[in-house]
Design a protein around this motif. Structure first.
Motif, short mmCIF file in Angstrom:
data_model
loop_
_atom_site.label_atom_id
_atom_site.label_comp_id
_atom_site.label_asym_id
_atom_site.label_seq_id
_atom_site.Cartn_x
_atom_site.Cartn_y
_atom_site.Cartn_z
N ARG A 608 0.85 -1.20 0.00
CA ARG A 608 0.00 0.00 0.00
C ARG A 608 0.88 1.24 0.00
O ARG A 608 1.81 1.36 0.78
CB ARG A 608 -0.93 0.00 1.22
CG ARG A 608 -2.01 -1.06 1.13
CD ARG A 608 -2.85 -1.13 2.39
NE ARG A 608 -3.93 -2.10 2.25
CZ ARG A 608 -3.80 -3.41 2.41
NH1 ARG A 608 -2.62 -3.91 2.73
NH2 ARG A 608 -4.84 -4.20 2.27
N TRP A 609 0.53 2.16 -0.87
CA TRP A 609 1.26 3.42 -0.99
C TRP A 609 0.54 4.49 -0.17
O TRP A 609 -0.68 4.63 -0.25
CB TRP A 609 1.35 3.87 -2.44
CG TRP A 609 2.13 2.92 -3.32
CD1 TRP A 609 1.62 1.93 -4.11
CD2 TRP A 609 3.55 2.89 -3.48
NE1 TRP A 609 2.63 1.27 -4.76
CE2 TRP A 609 3.83 1.85 -4.40
CE3 TRP A 609 4.60 3.63 -2.96
CZ2 TRP A 609 5.13 1.52 -4.79
CZ3 TRP A 609 5.89 3.32 -3.35
CH2 TRP A 609 6.15 2.28 -4.26
N CYS A 610 1.34 5.27 0.57
CA CYS A 610 0.80 6.42 1.31
C CYS A 610 1.63 7.64 0.90
O CYS A 610 2.57 8.03 1.60
CB CYS A 610 0.90 6.16 2.82
SG CYS A 610 0.20 7.49 3.83
N PRO A 611 1.31 8.24 -0.24
CA PRO A 611 2.11 9.36 -0.73
C PRO A 611 1.74 10.67 -0.04
O PRO A 611 0.61 10.84 0.44
CB PRO A 611 1.75 9.41 -2.22
CG PRO A 611 0.37 8.84 -2.29
CD PRO A 611 0.24 7.85 -1.17
N THR A 612 2.68 11.61 -0.01
CA THR A 612 2.43 12.93 0.55
C THR A 612 2.71 13.99 -0.52
O THR A 612 3.34 13.70 -1.54
CB THR A 612 3.31 13.23 1.77
OG1 THR A 612 4.65 13.52 1.33
CG2 THR A 612 3.34 12.06 2.74
N ALA A 613 2.23 15.22 -0.24
CA ALA A 613 2.51 16.38 -1.09
C ALA A 613 2.25 16.06 -2.57
O ALA A 613 1.23 15.44 -2.89
CB ALA A 613 3.94 16.86 -0.85
N GLU A 614 3.16 16.48 -3.45
CA GLU A 614 2.92 16.28 -4.89
C GLU A 614 2.94 14.83 -5.31
O GLU A 614 2.43 14.49 -6.39
CB GLU A 614 3.98 17.06 -5.70
CG GLU A 614 3.84 18.57 -5.65
CD GLU A 614 4.47 19.20 -4.43
OE1 GLU A 614 4.41 20.43 -4.29
OE2 GLU A 614 5.03 18.45 -3.59
N PHE A 615 3.49 13.94 -4.49
CA PHE A 615 3.45 12.51 -4.81
C PHE A 615 2.01 11.99 -4.89
O PHE A 615 1.75 10.99 -5.55
CB PHE A 615 4.22 11.71 -3.77
CG PHE A 615 5.71 11.73 -3.94
CD1 PHE A 615 6.30 11.38 -5.15
CD2 PHE A 615 6.54 12.10 -2.89
CE1 PHE A 615 7.69 11.39 -5.31
CE2 PHE A 615 7.92 12.12 -3.03
CZ PHE A 615 8.50 11.77 -4.25
N THR A 616 1.07 12.66 -4.20
CA THR A 616 -0.32 12.20 -4.21
C THR A 616 -0.95 12.33 -5.60
O THR A 616 -1.98 11.70 -5.87
CB THR A 616 -1.18 13.01 -3.22
OG1 THR A 616 -1.19 14.39 -3.60
CG2 THR A 616 -0.65 12.89 -1.80
N LEU A 617 -0.35 13.13 -6.46
CA LEU A 617 -0.93 13.38 -7.79
C LEU A 617 -0.30 12.51 -8.87
O LEU A 617 -0.63 12.66 -10.05
CB LEU A 617 -0.73 14.87 -8.15
CG LEU A 617 -1.27 15.88 -7.13
CD1 LEU A 617 -0.84 17.29 -7.50
CD2 LEU A 617 -2.79 15.79 -7.03
N LEU A 618 0.59 11.60 -8.47
CA LEU A 618 1.31 10.78 -9.45
C LEU A 618 0.90 9.31 -9.35
O LEU A 618 0.68 8.80 -8.25
CB LEU A 618 2.82 10.92 -9.21
CG LEU A 618 3.41 12.29 -9.56
CD1 LEU A 618 4.80 12.45 -8.97
CD2 LEU A 618 3.43 12.49 -11.07
N PRO A 619 0.84 8.60 -10.48
CA PRO A 619 0.42 7.18 -10.49
C PRO A 619 1.57 6.24 -10.15
O PRO A 619 2.10 5.53 -11.01
CB PRO A 619 -0.07 6.98 -11.93
CG PRO A 619 0.78 7.92 -12.73
CD PRO A 619 1.03 9.12 -11.86
N LEU A 620 1.93 6.21 -8.89
CA LEU A 620 3.05 5.36 -8.46
C LEU A 620 2.78 3.90 -8.79
O LEU A 620 3.72 3.14 -9.09
CB LEU A 620 3.28 5.53 -6.95
CG LEU A 620 3.62 6.94 -6.46
CD1 LEU A 620 3.75 6.95 -4.95
CD2 LEU A 620 4.89 7.46 -7.11
N HIS A 621 1.50 3.49 -8.71
CA HIS A 621 1.15 2.08 -8.94
C HIS A 621 1.47 1.63 -10.36
O HIS A 621 1.56 0.42 -10.62
CB HIS A 621 -0.35 1.88 -8.68
CG HIS A 621 -1.23 2.60 -9.66
ND1 HIS A 621 -1.41 3.96 -9.63
CD2 HIS A 621 -1.97 2.14 -10.72
CE1 HIS A 621 -2.24 4.32 -10.60
NE2 HIS A 621 -2.58 3.24 -11.29
#
Length: 858
Positions: A608-621
């Motif tokens: 499970r990914w828990c991104p913060t800041a601008e990372f929340t807007l990127l498709p890490l998956h």
């Protein structure tokens, strides 16, 4: 000086004399209300001279007693209401308890309804106190309608005031102060010119030797200094300093306004130092800040602001002279903030932020303590605000980047568990506060009969407070204030119970770690001080993964991706998309995958990914090398997301008590009141029905039945949801983001007020449901988060626009995998079912549509 204000002996004699008079009016005497009122006025006057809180507290109690003796219909009830409001407003300026302001505003409004037409002399003070109270509330809650009304009321009071009225200066000054605040928020230069004209006019009825002249001089100096800061005209700065010196000369020692005058002159001198680099100006500013701090004892409303001002000036001198004693003194001033136990004000929070920023800038050893203090103050400050979207701007300003910076600071100090605690405490603050009203109470209910009664009371109060969310932008009602007070008192009673001392307090790492019980959780953090990932495991310490990327690069990558996402569906985007996904792999995801492999996290495990800041807007998956014979992330692990670790823990705790509940509703709206027609909604609902109707109690709601109230009603009767419609994100007003129904928008704030029973799973087949306010990505104000907050344990949403024909195919494949051969629904299988569905369609749909849907939750 004796001509300016009553001497200390005079005011003491007044208090003593009116106390004797009151004793001559025993309970039941017709003149007792007058005696109570007069003594209260003298106590308030003494408070304004000496700043002794017991005087204003006693004045308020005397005014309350007088009001009780003047019931509805009494000719002097309006005056008692105003006197009480004035005293409470005065106390607020020292103690900063928002409930005082709300009460003062309510009392003024009640008084206004009692004044007969034509009684201008009696209406003016009421309008003035109401305007001051609304202005003060705006400064703490940032509701623009409060400020607009304060200005309107101040103008009305001034218009009613005769030119020869001795209080005209006060009305001119108060209008000027409100417009000055509007200028600071809206930057309309004509406002500033009007402010200066009003404060100049206020000086004329207050010639030399008149009391309160210092106040008008202080206000005029402030407004001229503000004009200097915007226009840079040196003569403005010189005039501001001249007026400020005159104000201090007239303001007696011990007066409640003296510290403000001292600080304001210091600000002017600091500005002149910045302009001309004359060290004596900075030296004098430091001594003025010292004097201001000396007359603000611990607990004083202005103390934290005064110590922060002094600390900042000392740091500036350190930068000039490199004398370590200045730096040592600056940080010694900040340290007592960590011990503050009183109700935290906005200025307390501002001082703690200043400390954290300064400590990072100077690489001072107190940085981590400063961040801990800042986030503790943030939690208390936001908890004191009513739960309303109208306070979201305050939350956004208060939170800023402090959680992500605190995380970075903790990692650099090697305090990895502290990093997790702080980033959890300072992100998704608004949802965290609202989640207090949905806390699982099973453990409390089963502890004892007494605990069960407390749990039931907590449940009822929480329901009342949640139902009141955003019902009105008007003043909080007495009933709402009473509910809040009862809720706070009940909370303190629960925390006194054994094993419940941390009930609804920010969780410790030992609690947060439970989020990783079903697979690791990866926090990916972007801070101005660096980017890092932490992998959280359920039974070992976090693993730190440094990331070779800085926040500005993350921001640029996010902007590049958002721009590209608007072009999805057109030709030529595939190559650009792959380029971005490769960058995500190289700089962020691959280092994490390598660490997961070292930690023996098996192939095809869930993460499970828990991104913060601008990372929340990127498709890490969706990251990967996208090369032949090389695995992308989706070939290695099955990804889900969670806004915070606490959100994931709450989702696991919300297990239905009745496992037999399998009621499913599919809601589709192809022809909403706004937006183009969706061609494939009906086939999509048919595909859902085909897979689910044989195994669960299934209801379909479409076309004219898919209204706002129809949808809310259906959700009250079903635990499983499929929603096919337009998603309408509102980046300016995120709480008005909505799903488009036949008769209008089903908004986030409607969802928040809901009270659905045992919700399990929601598939949001709509565009942009995981997109929120880009200015505050860590607050997660987006449609999917609202659905998850309302109780749904598992949610599927979209990161950008969804092709409705593709959505139909994904949905059909998803439910086929979800039901499988078991014949029952299990929301914990949703992530795997989505993973399998997308994998089966890889050769049939474009890349951007393969990766548009994401899973959130259990």
């Amino acid at each position: 000086m004796g001509q300016l204000l009553s001497s200390a002996n005079d005011v003491d004699r007044d208090v003593e004399r009116y106390g004797i008079v009151l004793r001559q009016y025993p309970p039941g005497h017709s003149r007792r209300p007058v005696g109570l009122n007069n003594l209260a006025i003298k106590l308030q006057a003494r408070f304004q001279q000496r700043n002794v809180m017991s005087d204003i507290d006693e004045a308020i109690e005397l005014h309350r007693a007088a009001l009780l003796l003047r019931p509805l219909g009494h000719s002097h009830r309006s005056q008692s209401l105003i006197n009480l409001a004035d005293s409470i407003c005065t106390r607020f300026r020292q103690r900063v308890v928002l409930s005082d302001l709300d009460e003062a505003i309510e009392l003024c409004r009640a008084a206004l309804t009692l004044y007969p037409r034509g009684h201008y002399d009696r209406v003016m003070p009421c309008l003035n106190i109401l305007a001051l109270s609304l202005h003060a509330r705006f400064q703490h809650c940032a509701i623009l309608s409060d400020l607009d009304e304060a200005i309107e009321l101040s103008r009305a009071a001034l218009a009613l005031c005769p030119r020869d009225d001795p209080d005209r200066s006060m009305y001119l000054d108060n209008l000027g102060l409100s417009i000055h605040t509007r200028f600071q928020n809206c930057a309309i230069l004509s406002d500033l010119d009007e402010v200066i004209a009003l404060h100049r006019a206020a000086l004329f009825p207050r010639p030399r030797g008149r009391s309160r002249r210092f106040s008008s001089l202080n206000n005029l100096a402030n407004s001229i200094h503000t004009r200097f800061q915007h226009r840079g005209v040196t003569s403005d700065l010189d005039e501001a300093i001249e007026h400020q010196r005159a104000a201090i000369a007239l303001c007696p020692t011990g007066h409640s306004g003296r510290s403000e005058c001292l600080n304001n002159l210091a600000f002017c001198l600091r500005s002149r130092f910045q302009r001309h680099d004359v060290l004596s100006d900075l030296d004098e500013a430091i001594e003025l800040h010292r004097a201001a701090l000396a007359i603000c004892p611990p607990g004083h409303a202005n103390r934290s602001m005064s110590l922060a001002n002094l600390a900042e000036s000392l740091q500036r001198r350190f930068q000039q002279l490199d004398q370590s004693s200045d730096l040592d003194e600056a940080f010694k001033l900040y340290l007592p903030l960590s011990q503050v136990s009183h109700t935290v004000s906005r200025s307390d929070l501002g001082a703690a932020k200043s400390w954290a920023t300064s400590a990072e800038k100077m690489n001072h050893s107190s940085a981590l303590i400063a961040f801990k203090t800042t986030l503790r103050f943030l939690d208390q400050h936001v908890a004191a605000l009513p739960s309303s979207s109208h306070h979201f701007d305050v939350v956004r300003e208060a939170t800023s980047s402090h959680a992500t910076d605190a995380f970075s600071c903790s990692v650099r100090h090697g305090a990895l568990t502290t990093a997790v605690e702080l980033v959890e405490q300072g992100r998704a603050v608004f949802w965290t506060q609202l989640a207090r009203f949905r806390s699982p109470l099973v453990e409390l209910s089963l502890s004892s009969e007494t605990c069960a009664a407390l749990a039931e009371e907590f449940k009822q109060l929480s329901f009342g407070l949640r139902n009141a969310f955003d019902q009105s932008i008007e003043d909080p009602s007495p009933q709402l204030r009473q509910l809040t007070m009862q809720w706070d008192f009940l909370l303190s009673r629960i925390r006194m119970l054994p094993d419940f001392s941390r009930f609804l307090l920010p969780p410790l790492f030992s609690d947060i770690q439970k989020a990783a019980e079903e697979g690791p959780v990866i926090i990916v953090n972007a801070s101005q001080y660096g980017c890092d990932a932490l992998i959280i495991f359920c039974a070992q310490d976090p693993v730190h993964v440094p990331l070779d990327i800085i926040r500005t690069e993350v921001s640029e990558l996010s902007c590049e991706f958002q721009t590209l996402a608007e072009q999805f569906g057109s030709s030529g985007v595939q190559h650009k998309l792959v380029s971005i996904l490769r960058k995500l792999w190289d700089y962020i995801v691959d280092p994490v995958v390598q660490a997961l492999r070292v930690s023996k996290v098996h192939h095809r495990s869930r993460i499970r990914w828990c991104p913060t800041a601008e990372f929340t807007l990127l498709p890490l998956h969706a990251a990967g090398p996208y090369e032949k014979k090389k695995d992308n992330l989706s070939d290695i692990y099955i990804s889900s997301y969670t806004p915070t670790l606490a959100t994931l823990i709450r989702a696991r705790q919300q297990v239905s008590q009745d496992a037999s509940l399998q009621h499913f509703v599919a809601i589709g709206q192809a022809n909403p009141d706004r937006g183009k027609e969706l061609q494939y909604v009906a086939p999509e609902l048919a595909a859902v029905a085909q897979h689910l109707a044989p195994v669960v109690s299934f209801t379909s709601l479409a076309d004219s039945h898919a209204t706002v109230q129809g949808a809310l009603g259906a959700l009250g009767r079903n635990q499983w949801l499929h929603l096919a419609c337009h998603g309408m994100p509102n980046r300016q007003q995120p709480f008005e983001s909505s799903f488009a129904m036949r008769d209008g928008p089903l908004m986030i704030k409607d969802i928040i007020r809901s009270n659905w029973q045992n919700p399990e799973f929601a598939f949001l087949s709509a565009c942009h449901t995981t997109v929120g306010d880009e200015r505050s990505p860590d607050e997660s104000i987006r449609l999917a988060a609202a659905i998850q907050f309302s109780g749904f344990r598992s949610v599927i949403g979209s990161m950008w626009s969804v092709d409705d024909e593709v959505a139909r195919q994904v949905v059909s494949a998803f439910y086929s995998n979800l039901v499988g051969g078991s014949g029952r629904l299990d929301c914990t299988r949703a992530a795997v079912a989505l993973h399998k569905a997308v994998k089966s369609l890889r050769k049939k749909i474009p890349l951007e549509q393969q990766i548009v849907f994401v899973h959130i939750g259990v």
